[in-house]
Design an enzyme around this catalytic site. Sequence first.
Site, PDB file in Angstrom:
ATOM      1  N   CYS A   1       0.806  -1.229   0.000  1.00  8.32           N
ATOM      2  CA  CYS A   1       0.000   0.000   0.000  1.00  8.32           C
ATOM      3  C   CYS A   1       0.834   1.271   0.000  1.00  8.32           C
ATOM      4  O   CYS A   1       0.308   2.354  -0.218  1.00  8.32           O
ATOM      5  CB  CYS A   1      -0.962  -0.003   1.188  1.00  8.32           C
ATOM      6  SG  CYS A   1      -0.131   0.024   2.792  1.00  8.32           S
TER       7      CYS A   1
ATOM      8  N   HIS B   1      -2.369  11.416  15.671  1.00  6.56           N
ATOM      9  CA  HIS B   1      -2.897  10.594  14.575  1.00  6.56           C
ATOM     10  C   HIS B   1      -1.736   9.812  13.984  1.00  6.56           C
ATOM     11  O   HIS B   1      -0.706  10.383  13.622  1.00  6.56           O
ATOM     12  CB  HIS B   1      -3.531  11.497  13.509  1.00  6.56           C
ATOM     13  CG  HIS B   1      -3.874  10.782  12.248  1.00  6.56           C
ATOM     14  ND1 HIS B   1      -4.990   9.996  12.132  1.00  6.56           N
ATOM     15  CD2 HIS B   1      -3.242  10.732  11.053  1.00  6.56           C
ATOM     16  CE1 HIS B   1      -5.040   9.490  10.900  1.00  6.56           C
ATOM     17  NE2 HIS B   1      -3.982   9.926  10.234  1.00  6.56           N
TER      18      HIS B   1
ATOM     19  N   HIS C   1      -4.436   4.485   9.957  1.00  2.00           N
ATOM     20  CA  HIS C   1      -5.715   3.768  10.035  1.00  2.00           C
ATOM     21  C   HIS C   1      -5.458   2.273  10.143  1.00  2.00           C
ATOM     22  O   HIS C   1      -4.385   1.789   9.761  1.00  2.00           O
ATOM     23  CB  HIS C   1      -6.569   4.075   8.798  1.00  2.00           C
ATOM     24  CG  HIS C   1      -7.020   5.490   8.755  1.00  2.00           C
ATOM     25  ND1 HIS C   1      -6.271   6.493   8.185  1.00  2.00           N
ATOM     26  CD2 HIS C   1      -8.142   6.080   9.241  1.00  2.00           C
ATOM     27  CE1 HIS C   1      -6.912   7.640   8.316  1.00  2.00           C
ATOM     28  NE2 HIS C   1      -8.046   7.421   8.948  1.00  2.00           N
TER      29      HIS C   1
ATOM     30  N   ASP D   1      -8.027  -6.237   6.591  1.00  2.00           N
ATOM     31  CA  ASP D   1      -7.603  -7.016   5.421  1.00  2.00           C
ATOM     32  C   ASP D   1      -6.146  -7.460   5.543  1.00  2.00           C
ATOM     33  O   ASP D   1      -5.463  -7.662   4.561  1.00  2.00           O
ATOM     34  CB  ASP D   1      -7.813  -6.204   4.139  1.00  2.00           C
ATOM     35  CG  ASP D   1      -6.995  -4.909   4.100  1.00  2.00           C
ATOM     36  OD1 ASP D   1      -6.278  -4.595   5.079  1.00  2.00           O
ATOM     37  OD2 ASP D   1      -7.086  -4.198   3.085  1.00  2.00           O
TER      38      ASP D   1
ATOM     39  N   ARG E   1      -4.481  -4.789   9.428  1.00  2.00           N
ATOM     40  CA  ARG E   1      -3.414  -4.043   8.743  1.00  2.00           C
ATOM     41  C   ARG E   1      -3.404  -2.635   9.316  1.00  2.00           C
ATOM     42  O   ARG E   1      -4.234  -1.812   8.997  1.00  2.00           O
ATOM     43  CB  ARG E   1      -3.650  -3.988   7.239  1.00  2.00           C
ATOM     44  CG  ARG E   1      -2.655  -3.069   6.505  1.00  2.00           C
ATOM     45  CD  ARG E   1      -2.807  -3.115   4.999  1.00  2.00           C
ATOM     46  NE  ARG E   1      -4.150  -2.863   4.529  1.00  2.00           N
ATOM     47  CZ  ARG E   1      -4.568  -1.691   4.003  1.00  2.00           C
ATOM     48  NH1 ARG E   1      -3.744  -0.678   3.901  1.00  2.00           N
ATOM     49  NH2 ARG E   1      -5.816  -1.570   3.588  1.00  2.00           N
TER      50      ARG E   1
ATOM     51  N   CYS F   1      -2.031   0.596   8.992  1.00  2.00           N
ATOM     52  CA  CYS F   1      -1.412   1.362   7.912  1.00  2.00           C
ATOM     53  C   CYS F   1      -0.990   2.704   8.519  1.00  2.00           C
ATOM     54  O   CYS F   1      -1.828   3.566   8.798  1.00  2.00           O
ATOM     55  CB  CYS F   1      -2.441   1.534   6.799  1.00  2.00           C
ATOM     56  SG  CYS F   1      -1.798   2.306   5.322  1.00  2.00           S
TER      57      CYS F   1
END
Length: 144
Positions: free
Chosen positions: A66, A103, A106, A110, A118, A120
């Site tokens: 990704c 932050h 996310h 999956d 995951r 990310c």
Amino acid sequence: MSRKIKKSDAEWRAALTPMQYHVMREKGTERAFSGEYWNRWEDGTYTCASCGAPLFRSEHKYDAGCGWPSFWTAAEAQNVETADDHSHFMHRTEVLCHQCGAHLGHVFEDGPQPTGLRYCINSASIHLDADGEKDPSGETREER
């Protein structure tokens, strides 16, 4: 949520780079395949770039394709929290540092087993504390 680390906006701006501030305090993101850690594989602990809380371990990192560092679990579950994110006309689950509220990215359902998750994560929101790296006292993490 009660935070262990609280700073004013001016203090966060002074402590973080412009990219880190954008990602960690304004809930931004870096472009895919552009962050420092998306394709680095050294052993160690990924800590919060704002407060140093241990978040993820290198042995839980994998190539999700990704363009962001991806992990299938958190190093210390109590240091990572999630919140609903309805921005960008979609529903996602935001990942935050429990200690300072930064932050991080996310989490998606999956990922690989055993968790199917995951995480990310933006490179701008983490720092790799490499195994064997010496701290200012001259000791390695393993010696402490």
